[in-house]
Scaffold this active site. Sequence first.
Site, PDB file in Angstrom:
ATOM      1  N   ASP A 448      36.056  40.856  41.837  1.00  0.00           N
ATOM      2  CA  ASP A 448      35.823  40.717  43.039  1.00  0.00           C
ATOM      3  C   ASP A 448      34.979  40.469  43.909  1.00  0.00           C
ATOM      4  O   ASP A 448      33.559  40.583  43.888  1.00  0.00           O
ATOM      5  CB  ASP A 448      36.950  41.299  43.927  1.00  0.00           C
ATOM      6  CG  ASP A 448      37.665  41.317  45.117  1.00  0.00           C
ATOM      7  OD1 ASP A 448      37.280  40.036  45.495  1.00  0.00           O
ATOM      8  OD2 ASP A 448      39.073  41.894  45.433  1.00  0.00           O
ATOM      9  N   ASP A 516      45.204  35.274  48.371  1.00  0.00           N
ATOM     10  CA  ASP A 516      46.085  36.579  48.444  1.00  0.00           C
ATOM     11  C   ASP A 516      46.896  36.084  49.005  1.00  0.00           C
ATOM     12  O   ASP A 516      47.604  36.630  49.474  1.00  0.00           O
ATOM     13  CB  ASP A 516      45.494  36.912  49.408  1.00  0.00           C
ATOM     14  CG  ASP A 516      44.176  38.314  48.496  1.00  0.00           C
ATOM     15  OD1 ASP A 516      44.687  38.321  47.449  1.00  0.00           O
ATOM     16  OD2 ASP A 516      43.943  38.615  49.426  1.00  0.00           O
TER      17      ASP A 516
HETATM   18  C1  DGJ Z   1      40.760  41.262  47.543  1.00  0.00           C
HETATM   19  C2  DGJ Z   1      41.562  40.397  46.494  1.00  0.00           C
HETATM   20  O1  DGJ Z   1      42.148  38.698  46.681  1.00  0.00           O
HETATM   21  C3  DGJ Z   1      42.661  41.318  46.107  1.00  0.00           C
HETATM   22  O2  DGJ Z   1      43.474  40.054  45.414  1.00  0.00           O
HETATM   23  C4  DGJ Z   1      42.957  42.338  45.674  1.00  0.00           C
HETATM   24  O3  DGJ Z   1      42.141  42.440  44.796  1.00  0.00           O
HETATM   25  C5  DGJ Z   1      41.961  42.926  46.897  1.00  0.00           C
HETATM   26  N1  DGJ Z   1      40.709  42.642  46.585  1.00  0.00           N
HETATM   27  C6  DGJ Z   1      41.364  44.748  46.106  1.00  0.00           C
HETATM   28  O4  DGJ Z   1      40.401  44.850  47.079  1.00  0.00           O
END
Ligand code: DGJ
Length: 696
Positions: A448, A516
């Site tokens: 990430d 997300d």
């Molecule tokens: C951002 C990501 O897009 C989410 O899916 C998740 O992994 C969060 N970060 C975790 O902090």
Amino acid sequence: MSKIICRDKIFVIETENTHYVIGIDNEGFNRHVYWGKKCDVNDYEIDYNHGENAHNTVLDEITQEYTVFGSTMYRECALKANFADGCREVDLKYTGYEQNGNTLSLNFSDTYYPLTVTLNYKAVDGLDIITRWTTVKNTGSESISFEKLFSAELTFPSKKPYRFKNTNGSWGGEFLETDTELKGGSLAFQSRGGVSGHNNSPSFIAYQNADEKVGDVYFASLAYSGNFKVSASRDLYNTTRVLLGLNDFDFEYLLKAGESFDTPKVFCGYTCGFGEMSRQMNKFVIDCIFPKPYNKTPLPVLYNSWEATYFDVNSENQCALAEKAAEIGVELFVMDDGWFGGRNDDNAGLGDWFVNKEKFPNGLSELIEKVNSLGMDFGLWVEPEMVNPDSDLYRAHPDWAYHYPHRTAHELRNQLVLNMTREDVQEYIFNLLDTLLTENNIKYFKWDMNRALSETGAENLEVPKMLWYLHTKAVYDIVDRLKAKHPGVTIESCCSGGGRSDLGALQHFDMFWTSDNTDGIDRMTIQKGCSLLRPTKAMRAWVTGIEGINKPCSLDFRFAVAMQGSLGVGGNLTKYSDEDLQICKKNIALYKEIRDIVQFGDLYRILDIEKDEVLLNQYVNEDKSKSVAFLLANGTRFYKKRMPICFDGLDENKRYRLTIQNNTYEKSGAYLMNVGIPLHIRGVDYNEIIILEEIK
Ligand code: DGJ
């Protein structure tokens, strides 16, 4: 078959259906001659019909493959260099070419200074996609500094205005299409935050009179995950051209004596219609971009814990989720954020990649063994480029984050960005991830990256502005090193959703997290924008517990949306009813049957949810013997959707069997594509997955 034809300083790159033609003129300048449908190769010639006045010059007017700053060239150029004696201009002349199979390299040297520039072109068989990149070499004894170093310049044949498609997105709203006519002046798509980002795509689609099936479509995608710029312009001579490459914003690249540098690659093509463009790019990424050896292996169905447990992960709740995940057919269980250091929310812990003993008293092995015993692989979330000020890492090495001594380092999401250009930082990150993989049976990282860079002081560098490029390079290098040492591990690129989903990332990472936003309605639009120049297989799509931000969508509906990418599940399965778990199980089993067609097949976007109120996306396998179509409606208006559904991409002469709205049909491909099946589509949650199978 593709080939390269070289004659009298005219170079024709012949692809399946197109010619891309370059010439060298009498003065040794590189010239763009033509790009489009094939003509007789012997007819191409250089256009010398130019004139100039005291303000508008020949150099400005001619179409070139790569323009350098200097002399009477005033428009945006591809390269700008400063030599050690203060000269800020480049004067290139052609010195020769090399041809190696389907790769052509055109060589140019500065007329005085020790700089060579090579324009590289590579064609592939069976497609109309050409890879372009530029190599600069310092053949002298003093450094050369570059202020601009684009990968390619592309010029289109028509003097009429082109429309440009790109995306204009944000967190939770990635890949929203934009469409702009460029009549004059310039148009830029770019990123400046250190990643390719959510806002614009590092690509362009320039078109005239086009839709999914017809029209002239020129496109290119840049393989780079950092600050990029795509700069399109239409000049006073009505010539439309585009430059793509490393953003010249806060940019400098120092090329030392004897060094050479390859710019990031650009993949460009010309097709008839947007559908063909997407299908060609999809094939090209599978064959030529995705990391090997898993480029042709279908992605497993994954479970991700984020929306179920957020930061509140522990051995007990993850084991419980794993049991349910295995029950519904998941193949890869990924534990997201919260498992390490003092990570109970987003205020602390980033940088301390050691398992949190309160949450996992027996380490990760207990959970991993459980997951493995249930027949699933295990994956883990990490965010290696980041540090929370509240972490042991930051307390020990405050100087490891980008900063200026007399400026406040801005926190975004309570975190700072590590100076990835430092070797000690790179080693720290590599060693930690390597140890995690060595000590545990981890098969997958979700990597990430949750903030843009700021206060980018990098005192360690001789040329601090090079940090933008070197940061991205360091990420790629660590990913490659980890994979080389741990064959069998695949890595997902995530950047607060789809903020690092470019083709540069996909030369190293195996897939990306799309957004997300897992709302069924929004996702249809997000996935459409994503599908234009990105491969289906790379697009991770989860069904989560979010029933609908806009309006509730059934679980079946959300599956029918997510099954159009690489399927995942992300809800709190321990709270699902038995009936819901059965729906998950049924859809996952179906997905496993069709995923080869979805992940590797040809996509036909037949009806568009934004324009038609109905979505019809059809995927067809290579020999056209099997196809799957997804038909969804977001609640149609005025009861008017009584219409025949026509399919696409089938073999006219084959006969197919399909069941739709509980009726089974046996029809020829020609009938299904031209006459279609009459349907009445209504209701707020209409969703149907239609399988078409050849009758043998
Ligand atoms: C951002 C990501 O897009 C989410 O899916 C998740 O992994 C969060 N970060 C975790 O902090």
